[in-house]
Structure formats: structure tokens, C-alpha cells
Design an enzyme around this catalytic site. Sequence first.
Site, PDB file in Angstrom:
ATOM      1  N   SER A 100      -3.749   9.178   6.310  1.00 46.42           N
ATOM      2  CA  SER A 100      -2.943   8.494   6.980  1.00 46.42           C
ATOM      3  C   SER A 100      -1.759   9.709   7.685  1.00 46.42           C
ATOM      4  O   SER A 100      -0.795  10.813   7.286  1.00 46.42           O
ATOM      5  CB  SER A 100      -1.828   7.888   6.595  1.00 46.42           C
ATOM      6  OG  SER A 100      -0.425   7.118   6.514  1.00 46.42           O
ATOM      7  N   GLU A 160     -15.450   2.243   5.573  1.00 40.29           N
ATOM      8  CA  GLU A 160     -14.605   0.589   6.735  1.00 40.29           C
ATOM      9  C   GLU A 160     -15.259   1.420   7.367  1.00 40.29           C
ATOM     10  O   GLU A 160     -15.879   0.368   8.000  1.00 40.29           O
ATOM     11  CB  GLU A 160     -13.226   1.445   6.767  1.00 40.29           C
ATOM     12  CG  GLU A 160     -12.555   1.153   5.004  1.00 40.29           C
ATOM     13  CD  GLU A 160     -10.836   1.199   5.223  1.00 40.29           C
ATOM     14  OE1 GLU A 160     -10.129   0.335   4.370  1.00 40.29           O
ATOM     15  OE2 GLU A 160     -10.530   2.092   6.216  1.00 40.29           O
ATOM     16  N   LYS A 186      -1.657   8.121   1.269  1.00 37.62           N
ATOM     17  CA  LYS A 186      -2.144   7.871   1.694  1.00 37.62           C
ATOM     18  C   LYS A 186      -3.530   8.817   1.490  1.00 37.62           C
ATOM     19  O   LYS A 186      -4.162  10.214   1.346  1.00 37.62           O
ATOM     20  CB  LYS A 186      -2.513   6.977   2.468  1.00 37.62           C
ATOM     21  CG  LYS A 186      -1.703   5.849   2.640  1.00 37.62           C
ATOM     22  CD  LYS A 186      -1.813   5.433   1.108  1.00 37.62           C
ATOM     23  CE  LYS A 186      -2.999   4.012   2.254  1.00 37.62           C
ATOM     24  NZ  LYS A 186      -3.409   3.208   3.298  1.00 37.62           N
ATOM     25  N   HIS A 197     -18.031 -13.402  -8.917  1.00 36.00           N
ATOM     26  CA  HIS A 197     -16.562 -14.179  -7.678  1.00 36.00           C
ATOM     27  C   HIS A 197     -15.447 -12.927  -7.949  1.00 36.00           C
ATOM     28  O   HIS A 197     -14.007 -13.875  -7.848  1.00 36.00           O
ATOM     29  CB  HIS A 197     -15.760 -15.480  -8.608  1.00 36.00           C
ATOM     30  CG  HIS A 197     -17.054 -16.119  -9.208  1.00 36.00           C
ATOM     31  ND1 HIS A 197     -17.322 -17.650  -7.766  1.00 36.00           N
ATOM     32  CD2 HIS A 197     -18.238 -16.737 -10.042  1.00 36.00           C
ATOM     33  CE1 HIS A 197     -18.340 -18.415  -8.583  1.00 36.00           C
ATOM     34  NE2 HIS A 197     -18.559 -18.175  -9.580  1.00 36.00           N
TER      35      HIS A 197
END
Length: 458
Positions: free
Chosen positions: A276, A289, A282, A155
Site C-alpha cells: 500500500s 483480486e 499492508k 455458507h
Amino acid sequence: MKNKLWQGRFDTPLSADADAFNQSLTFDRKLFDVDLDASVAHATMLGVCGILTKEEAARICEGLEDIRRDVAAGMPVSGAEDIHSFVEGELVENIGDVGKKLHTARSRNDQVATDMRLYVRGSCDEAIAALKDLIEVLLVRAKEGVHYVMPGFTHLRKAQPVNCAQYFNAYSEMFLRDMDRFAACRKRLNVMPLGSAALAGTSYPIDREITRELLGFDEISQNSLDAVSDRDFVAEYLFCASLAMAHLSRLCEDTILYTSDEFGYWNIPDEYSTGSSIMPQKKNPDLPELVRGKTGRVYGALVSLLTVIKGLPLAYNKDLQEDKEVFFDAETTLLQCVSIYAALMEKITLNVNAMFDAAGEGFSTATDVADYLAKKGVPFRDAHAVTGKLVRACIASGKKLTDLTLEEFKAASHIFEEDVLAAITVRASAEARNSVGGSSVAAARAGIASVKRRLKKY
Ligand code: ARG
């Protein structure tokens, strides 16, 4: 556009817009090599069976190989309805009328079904090889990780400490199953439709065993109606690819989580990270992704093909031309994703101290406390309750289980003795789970050996 193979029956040529819509050459050119292979085999067989003379067959085979050479040397593959028309058109242009005999006892329907099987067969082999490379990398990570412990989650909450090698082995298990699935798909598809002709078979005295042998098929199809319209094998490949992408996307998700500041278990090196345009600080996990995102494309291909074949009347229908673009896209996507992930997994670095520290958080050895009692005769359900209370007390006092004194343990149950403290460390917890596939160093080592053994098959 050259004349159509079927022009004879028509007064006027196909209109340009209909032609552009109908054509498949812009994508089925990928079948060029397998189409030549199948045509060479077919012509050879026609020669052996005396349907063409030996000289005619030899001339056709030579002509076909010349086209292969011309295209390899840069001749454009264009100007025809599909790859089959292109090859036949070139052949007739190069060797004259004898080239027109190639299509004897054959239809584009059994031709394209044969081409696709040959192509997907190669694609299965490539998928298996790519997955093998990925597992080899995971095995290196596992070997490195065998002495380290990390948090295991259920979980997405810390559950129990696990062995780092056991973690990487988990993905090797998934990818091994994928390899097995592609191998099974390859085996099942290796049945030759050639000789089924348009749909009903052929009246020429062909010998399908000859073409089967030449093209490396295990068997020949037993029903011509089915053989020309069956694309199950494409759907199967797409399912295998979809499941492999599902597994890869889980590894992506773990990568994204584990390399975040919040987790900090792994680092992705700069060469595999992105920044970024606005936030100078970043460092983003774009590659995992993207792979996670591309999973959708591959699922889409599967659903698309399943929808194409649904409700098709026997036998061949032009709808089946729609198997190709989705298949080629899914194939390319899968191979790209597996290969970029092998490179990425080779380059990540493990923050073993951060993982170890995290493995001790969240009362992750509470099960070991309960097991301690249960092994001394307390029914597990009672041991669970006693431990639950200890956890509650720890939460209230801001302590870890390992901070508790023996007196505090004894206050919860008189069964506890001095040795409880050693039994509930992170290391002891992982080492205790020595069952097959478990988190002990020995079990993780055996896991690595087992993956290696099964990988050897390929
Ligand atoms: N381009 C076609 C396909 O991919 C080739 C078969 C054409 N057959 C036909 N009867 N029109 O399915």
C-alpha cells in the site's frame, strides 16, 4: 490508405473519418496468419480445379508466403481497410495482375468466417493447454495436501473437516470440465464456411473438399446463408471462457480469504503480493483480486456478442465485425489469468497447522456425533436433536465437543460409549468420509488419480 477493393462503383473515395470508423485492420491483423493459410488453400484449390492455371495458382501461393515472410521480418501491417484487403493489396503490388485472381469464387464474407473459425480453433487449443498447466499445479498441491485436513465451509461457516487434496481436486474438477467444454467447442466449430462466397454460393466449379482437407476442417458447411453469418462458435468460446473465469474467480476469492490474517491458511509469497502507498504494513492480494475483477470483462464480451448477433437479418451484416475486439480481449484476458494463477498456486505456501486447528473449531465434528448415534440405531433425526443440545450446552459452557466427558455424553443419550471420543476428532471425521470423492486420505488419493487419468486425454 490504399484503394478499396470495392472502389470501382464509387465516384469519390471514402472520407477519412468514415474510413477510420469502418476499418478493422487495427484489430483483425491478428488474423494475418490464418488469412494467409485460408488464401493459400483457396488458391491451391482454384488451381487443382482448373479455375486458375497451375502456374497462376503457384505464383499466388508463393506471393502469399512472401508476404508472410515480409511481415515476420517487420513489414508493418497497415494502410488497408481490413486484413483481407491488406493481403490482397500487397499481393497485387508484389506479383501484379495475377494476384487479382485470388478472390475468384470467394467473398470476404466466407473468408472472414473461415479465418475466425481457424483462429478460434487455435484459441481453444491454447485455452486447453493453459488449463492443463493450471491443473498440473493443482495436482502438485493436492499431492502435498493429501495428509492434511482443513476446514470445509458451507455458507462460509465451518461445516466439516475436509482433506486438503480434496479441496484442490475440487478446482481441478471445474477446470477439467472447462477443458472438455473448449474441446467440444473446438469440435463443433471445425466446419468450413469457405466456398459459401458472399451468401449464395458460387457458380465456379470449386471443390470444397480440397480446401477442407488443406485447412484441417472436419466438415464443410451445408448452407451458405448460415455459413457466412454464423458466429455461434465465437459465442460458445466466450461462454467457455466465462465459465472458466467464474471458476478462477472462486479460487481467487478463496485465496483472498485464506491468505487473510483472519483465516491464515495460506501465504502468498512477496513476489506475488503488493503493498500500500500509505499503509506501510499492508501486504495485499492484488493478483487474485485482479483476476476476479477481469472475470467481468470476459462476461462482458459474451453479452456483447450475444447482443450483436441478436435480430440480425440473414445473411452477412457488418455488425459481425464487432465479434473481433471482444473476442480478442476475452481470449487474452483468459490466457493471462489462467497462466498467472498457475504461477501463483505454485508459489503459495500452506499453513497446515493453522488449517488443522481451524478444522476443529465451530463444532465441525457435530455431524460425527450424530452419525455415531445413528450408526447405533438411533434415527438420524433424533441423533441430530441430541447432538444439537450437546452443542448448545458446549456453547453455554465454552467447551468443545471433544472436551465433554463420557458422563456428559451419557447424560444426553445412554447410547454413547467410550469410543465416541475417538470418533469425533478432526482426523477421524475426515477419515470416516470414505465415499467416492470424500474426505478420507484414500478417497482423496483416488480423486487425484481420477483427475490425472482424465487429464491424460489432453
Ligand atoms: N472486416 C469485415 C468483418 O470483420 C470483413 C468482412 C467484410 N465484408 C463485407 N461484406 N463488408 O466482418
